[in-house]
Design a protein around this motif. Structure first.
Motif, PDB file in Angstrom:
ATOM      1  N   ALA A  15      -1.034  -8.213  16.334  1.00 20.91           N
ATOM      2  CA  ALA A  15      -0.702  -6.815  16.062  1.00 20.91           C
ATOM      3  C   ALA A  15       0.599  -6.767  15.264  1.00 20.91           C
ATOM      4  CB  ALA A  15      -0.545  -6.054  17.373  1.00 20.91           C
ATOM      5  N   PRO A  16       0.690  -5.874  14.283  1.00 19.31           N
ATOM      6  CA  PRO A  16       1.926  -5.787  13.514  1.00 19.31           C
ATOM      7  C   PRO A  16       3.079  -5.334  14.402  1.00 19.31           C
ATOM      8  CG  PRO A  16       0.397  -4.040  12.874  1.00 19.31           C
ATOM      9  CD  PRO A  16      -0.311  -4.921  13.834  1.00 19.31           C
ATOM     10  N   THR A  17       4.270  -5.887  14.132  1.00 20.17           N
ATOM     11  CA  THR A  17       5.425  -5.524  14.942  1.00 20.17           C
ATOM     12  C   THR A  17       6.111  -4.274  14.408  1.00 20.17           C
ATOM     13  OG1 THR A  17       6.794  -7.031  13.649  1.00 20.17           O
ATOM     14  CG2 THR A  17       5.846  -7.887  15.685  1.00 20.17           C
ATOM     15  N   HIS A  18       5.942  -4.003  13.117  1.00 25.34           N
ATOM     16  CA  HIS A  18       6.513  -2.795  12.536  1.00 25.34           C
ATOM     17  C   HIS A  18       5.795  -2.460  11.237  1.00 25.34           C
ATOM     18  CE1 HIS A  18       8.543  -5.757  10.028  1.00 25.34           C
ATOM     19  NE2 HIS A  18       8.755  -4.790   9.167  1.00 25.34           N
ATOM     20  N   ARG A  19       5.969  -1.230  10.775  1.00 24.19           N
ATOM     21  CA  ARG A  19       5.426  -0.801   9.486  1.00 24.19           C
ATOM     22  C   ARG A  19       6.561  -0.182   8.702  1.00 24.19           C
ATOM     23  NH1 ARG A  19      -0.669   0.960   9.809  1.00 24.19           N
ATOM     24  NH2 ARG A  19      -0.233   1.037   7.609  1.00 24.19           N
ATOM     25  N   GLU A  20       6.562  -0.396   7.417  1.00 27.38           N
ATOM     26  CA  GLU A  20       7.605   0.159   6.569  1.00 27.38           C
ATOM     27  C   GLU A  20       7.153   1.502   6.005  1.00 27.38           C
ATOM     28  OE1 GLU A  20       9.398  -1.055   2.343  1.00 27.38           O
ATOM     29  OE2 GLU A  20       9.721  -2.514   3.938  1.00 27.38           O
ATOM     30  N   VAL A  21       7.989   2.527   6.164  1.00 28.37           N
ATOM     31  CA  VAL A  21       7.737   3.853   5.624  1.00 28.37           C
ATOM     32  C   VAL A  21       8.820   4.120   4.595  1.00 28.37           C
ATOM     33  CG1 VAL A  21       7.637   6.312   6.166  1.00 28.37           C
ATOM     34  CG2 VAL A  21       6.700   4.636   7.777  1.00 28.37           C
ATOM     35  N   THR A  22       8.419   4.546   3.396  1.00 25.46           N
ATOM     36  CA  THR A  22       9.372   4.807   2.329  1.00 25.46           C
ATOM     37  C   THR A  22       9.546   6.308   2.149  1.00 25.46           C
ATOM     38  OG1 THR A  22       8.660   2.799   1.207  1.00 25.46           O
ATOM     39  CG2 THR A  22       9.898   4.395  -0.106  1.00 25.46           C
ATOM     40  N   VAL A  23      10.792   6.776   2.288  1.00 27.52           N
ATOM     41  CA  VAL A  23      11.113   8.178   2.055  1.00 27.52           C
ATOM     42  C   VAL A  23      11.710   8.266   0.656  1.00 27.52           C
ATOM     43  CG1 VAL A  23      12.443  10.158   2.854  1.00 27.52           C
ATOM     44  CG2 VAL A  23      11.543   8.514   4.515  1.00 27.52           C
ATOM     45  N   THR A  24      11.037   9.003  -0.229  1.00 24.16           N
ATOM     46  CA  THR A  24      11.512   9.122  -1.600  1.00 24.16           C
ATOM     47  C   THR A  24      12.540  10.238  -1.691  1.00 24.16           C
ATOM     48  OG1 THR A  24       9.733  10.614  -2.205  1.00 24.16           O
ATOM     49  CG2 THR A  24       9.334   8.264  -2.514  1.00 24.16           C
ATOM     50  N   GLY A  25      13.353  10.228  -2.738  1.00 30.17           N
ATOM     51  CA  GLY A  25      14.431  11.196  -2.882  1.00 30.17           C
ATOM     52  C   GLY A  25      13.957  12.631  -3.011  1.00 30.17           C
ATOM     53  N   ASP A  26      12.987  12.885  -3.882  1.00 31.50           N
ATOM     54  CA  ASP A  26      12.528  14.250  -4.100  1.00 31.50           C
ATOM     55  C   ASP A  26      11.011  14.281  -4.217  1.00 31.50           C
ATOM     56  OD1 ASP A  26      12.846  16.983  -4.452  1.00 31.50           O
ATOM     57  OD2 ASP A  26      12.857  16.817  -6.627  1.00 31.50           O
ATOM     58  N   GLY A  27      10.355  13.574  -3.328  1.00 23.04           N
ATOM     59  CA  GLY A  27       8.908  13.509  -3.397  1.00 23.04           C
ATOM     60  C   GLY A  27       8.315  13.196  -2.043  1.00 23.04           C
ATOM     61  N   PRO A  28       7.194  12.503  -2.029  1.00 24.30           N
ATOM     62  CA  PRO A  28       6.463  12.266  -0.786  1.00 24.30           C
ATOM     63  C   PRO A  28       7.042  11.131   0.061  1.00 24.30           C
ATOM     64  CG  PRO A  28       5.351  11.190  -2.580  1.00 24.30           C
ATOM     65  CD  PRO A  28       6.499  11.960  -3.190  1.00 24.30           C
ATOM     66  N   VAL A  29       6.535  11.047   1.269  1.00 24.74           N
ATOM     67  CA  VAL A  29       6.787   9.902   2.142  1.00 24.74           C
ATOM     68  C   VAL A  29       5.633   8.933   1.899  1.00 24.74           C
ATOM     69  CG1 VAL A  29       6.913   9.127   4.538  1.00 24.74           C
ATOM     70  CG2 VAL A  29       8.008  11.264   3.864  1.00 24.74           C
ATOM     71  N   LEU A  30       5.945   7.660   1.656  1.00 21.40           N
ATOM     72  CA  LEU A  30       4.924   6.660   1.349  1.00 21.40           C
ATOM     73  C   LEU A  30       4.656   5.789   2.561  1.00 21.40           C
ATOM     74  CD1 LEU A  30       6.225   5.626  -2.187  1.00 21.40           C
ATOM     75  CD2 LEU A  30       4.510   7.360  -1.612  1.00 21.40           C
ATOM     76  N   LEU A  31       3.397   5.756   2.998  1.00 20.76           N
ATOM     77  CA  LEU A  31       2.976   4.960   4.151  1.00 20.76           C
ATOM     78  C   LEU A  31       2.031   3.865   3.699  1.00 20.76           C
ATOM     79  CD1 LEU A  31       1.945   7.833   6.575  1.00 20.76           C
ATOM     80  CD2 LEU A  31       4.009   6.468   6.701  1.00 20.76           C
ATOM     81  N   PRO A  32       2.231   2.635   4.185  1.00 16.80           N
ATOM     82  CA  PRO A  32       1.248   1.595   3.870  1.00 16.80           C
ATOM     83  C   PRO A  32      -0.062   1.923   4.563  1.00 16.80           C
ATOM     84  CG  PRO A  32       2.844   0.793   5.462  1.00 16.80           C
ATOM     85  CD  PRO A  32       3.296   2.160   5.059  1.00 16.80           C
ATOM     86  N   GLY A  33      -1.167   1.714   3.882  1.00 21.12           N
ATOM     87  CA  GLY A  33      -2.463   2.098   4.444  1.00 21.12           C
ATOM     88  C   GLY A  33      -3.303   0.896   4.782  1.00 21.12           C
ATOM     89  N   PRO A  34      -4.472   1.135   5.278  1.00 19.55           N
ATOM     90  CA  PRO A  34      -5.037   2.434   5.612  1.00 19.55           C
ATOM     91  C   PRO A  34      -4.305   3.065   6.797  1.00 19.55           C
ATOM     92  CG  PRO A  34      -6.533   0.698   6.290  1.00 19.55           C
ATOM     93  CD  PRO A  34      -5.395   0.041   5.562  1.00 19.55           C
ATOM     94  N   VAL A  35      -4.455   4.387   6.916  1.00 20.81           N
ATOM     95  CA  VAL A  35      -3.718   5.102   7.950  1.00 20.81           C
ATOM     96  C   VAL A  35      -4.560   6.258   8.489  1.00 20.81           C
ATOM     97  CG1 VAL A  35      -2.575   6.631   6.297  1.00 20.81           C
ATOM     98  CG2 VAL A  35      -1.482   6.170   8.465  1.00 20.81           C
ATOM     99  N   ASP A  36      -4.416   6.538   9.777  1.00 15.35           N
ATOM    100  CA  ASP A  36      -5.019   7.703  10.415  1.00 15.35           C
ATOM    101  C   ASP A  36      -3.897   8.674  10.754  1.00 15.35           C
ATOM    102  OD1 ASP A  36      -7.116   5.400  11.925  1.00 15.35           O
ATOM    103  OD2 ASP A  36      -7.861   7.017  10.647  1.00 15.35           O
ATOM    104  N   LEU A  37      -4.067   9.931  10.389  1.00 15.41           N
ATOM    105  CA  LEU A  37      -3.057  10.948  10.649  1.00 15.41           C
ATOM    106  C   LEU A  37      -3.596  11.956  11.643  1.00 15.41           C
ATOM    107  CD1 LEU A  37      -2.129  11.664   6.939  1.00 15.41           C
ATOM    108  CD2 LEU A  37      -0.870  10.236   8.542  1.00 15.41           C
ATOM    109  N   VAL A  38      -2.741  12.404  12.544  1.00 21.51           N
ATOM    110  CA  VAL A  38      -3.082  13.479  13.468  1.00 21.51           C
ATOM    111  C   VAL A  38      -2.237  14.677  13.063  1.00 21.51           C
ATOM    112  CG1 VAL A  38      -3.194  14.245  15.859  1.00 21.51           C
ATOM    113  CG2 VAL A  38      -3.582  11.833  15.306  1.00 21.51           C
ATOM    114  N   LEU A  39      -2.901  15.768  12.664  1.00 24.62           N
ATOM    115  CA  LEU A  39      -2.222  16.967  12.191  1.00 24.62           C
ATOM    116  C   LEU A  39      -1.794  17.838  13.362  1.00 24.62           C
ATOM    117  CD1 LEU A  39      -4.554  17.789   9.181  1.00 24.62           C
ATOM    118  CD2 LEU A  39      -2.488  16.392   9.234  1.00 24.62           C
TER     119      LEU A  39
END
Length: 80
Positions: A15-39
């Motif tokens: 199992a992965p120990t961590h995932r890297e999430v990139t927060v951009t300066g004036d745009g989206p948050v980038l998540l490594p995929g594949p990913v499941d989101l709960v709204l």
């Protein structure tokens, strides 16, 4: 269906120990995929993309996914 290795199952590989999430300066948050989101309303959304861009400006027509609307639309408070 195979078990989810990130949920403590017995899937192939560790199992992965961590995932890297990139927060951009004036745009989206980038998540490594594949990913499941709960709204917030409980709906589940799946993305198979290698990198998923999540909208943080709420201007996307494809929310919660970024459609680059932040590049062309002017925020109400930003008008001069």
């Amino acid at each position: 269906m195979s078990p989810d290795p990130t949920a403590g199952g017995t899937g192939a590989g560790p199992a992965p120990t961590h995932r890297e999430v990139t927060v951009t300066g004036d745009g989206p948050v980038l998540l490594p995929g594949p990913v499941d989101l709960v709204l917030p309303d409980g709906r589940r959304v799946h993305s198979d993309r290698p990198v998923t861009a999540l909208c943080v400006c709420h201007r996307s027509r494809r929310y919660p996914f970024c459609d680059t609307s932040h590049r062309t639309r002017i925020r109400a408070g930003d008008q001069q």
